[in-house]
Design an enzyme around this catalytic site. Structure first.
Site, short mmCIF file in Angstrom:
data_model
loop_
_atom_site.label_atom_id
_atom_site.label_comp_id
_atom_site.label_asym_id
_atom_site.label_seq_id
_atom_site.Cartn_x
_atom_site.Cartn_y
_atom_site.Cartn_z
N CYS A 244 -46.30 -65.47 18.18
CA CYS A 244 -45.47 -64.13 18.40
C CYS A 244 -44.06 -64.52 18.67
O CYS A 244 -43.43 -65.41 18.17
CB CYS A 244 -46.14 -63.28 19.60
SG CYS A 244 -46.56 -64.29 21.10
N ARG B 10 -39.05 -57.13 13.68
CA ARG B 10 -38.73 -58.56 14.17
C ARG B 10 -39.24 -59.48 13.36
O ARG B 10 -38.40 -60.37 13.18
CB ARG B 10 -39.21 -58.75 15.64
CG ARG B 10 -38.68 -57.89 16.54
CD ARG B 10 -39.48 -58.18 18.17
NE ARG B 10 -39.01 -59.56 18.49
CZ ARG B 10 -39.64 -60.04 19.48
NH1 ARG B 10 -40.58 -59.57 20.28
NH2 ARG B 10 -39.35 -61.40 19.77
#
Length: 276
Positions: free
Chosen positions: A232, A176
């Site tokens: 995040c 990611r």
């Protein structure tokens, strides 16, 4: 109080090893119906169910990340109804390895609560787990405390921090971070200048936290410390890294609540892909 040098992780495999008088919070994400079903299937005896999205987040509004913070008043009201007074030590756990409970623990510690994460989650508890709905908590009075703005930089402060070469840590999985996949947000990638420290690598193969010395070596190499900013996807699993940084004895770093879910929705913000 949960000072910056106290270990935010507590190793307890039986009820007798929990801090005396602790309020034990079983943290579940998702809707109330599924959270209650999971809690009923197994929980620490005496634990109270905390549904994450009802307590430590509020609904997303335009310009937010996916898990914005509630008002200080709403948080105090919700925690008071769960029996969490300011004078009670808190131990939180989940059915994973702290993915959601770390979020609760970090936010409570920011506000000065004596809060710690149960190492290894429910799976590490060796006492027989309780089933069923549990007991209704006794509500307590809890005065609101303001969120510490200096520990929760907004998107502009994060942009300035990154532009100045400040330490910016992305807690998401490497694929990611590199922008190879993005299952939750509309655009893949990371904030330019960030380094990657996947939160799952804070754990040993048995799902418990690595020793402080191992964590110190990991995060010191990235420059982690009180001035670092951690993010995040939505400000949740970043808290796993934040607790690991505390456990490492490197101080309390800062949380970018909006995280990538806010940053990537703002067309004016630069984006990067590939390795750091």
């Amino acid at each position: 109080m949960a000072g910056p040098n106290s270990d935010p992780i507590v190793s307890a495999t039986t009820a007798a090893q929990l801090p005396p008088g602790a309020v034990v919070l079983h943290v579940e994400a998702g809707d109330r119906q599924s959270a209650e079903a999971a809690f009923a299937a197994g929980h620490v005896e005496g634990a109270v169910l905390l549904v994450r999205d009802e307590v430590v987040t509020r609904p997303m509004r335009p310009g937010d990340g996916r898990h914005p913070l509630p008002s200080a008043e709403d948080l105090a009201d919700a925690l008071g109804r769960l029996g969490v007074g300011w004078d009670a030590p808190v131990v939180a756990y989940d059915r994973q390895h702290g993915d959601n409970a770390a979020h609760v623990v970090h936010l409570l510690r920011l506000l000065g609560q004596d809060a710690r994460l149960l190492d290894g989650g429910l799976a590490a508890f060796t006492d027989p787990v309780a089933t069923g709905p549990g007991t209704t908590p006794t509500a307590v009075a809890r005065e609101p405390r303001p969120w510490p703005a200096d520990m929760l930089p907004d998107i502009d402060a994060v942009a300035a921090h990154a532009a100045a070469g400040g330490v910016l840590i992305d807690a998401r999985a490497a694929e990611r971070f590199r922008g190879e996949t993005e299952p939750l947000d509309p655009i893949a990638g990371h904030i330019p200048g960030a380094v990657n420290a996947f939160y799952g690598d804070n754990l040993t193969p048995d799902g418990t936290f690595r020793d402080p010395e191992e964590l110190r070596a990991r995060f010191a190499a990235l420059g982690a410390g009180p001035d670092a900013v951690v993010y995040c996807g939505s400000g949740v699993t970043a808290c796993h890294d934040l607790l690991a940084i505390e456990r490492a004895g490197l101080g309390r770093a800062r949380l970018y609540v909006g995280s990538w879910s806010q940053w990537c929705r703002d067309a004016s913000r630069p984006r990067a892909t590939g390795p750091a």
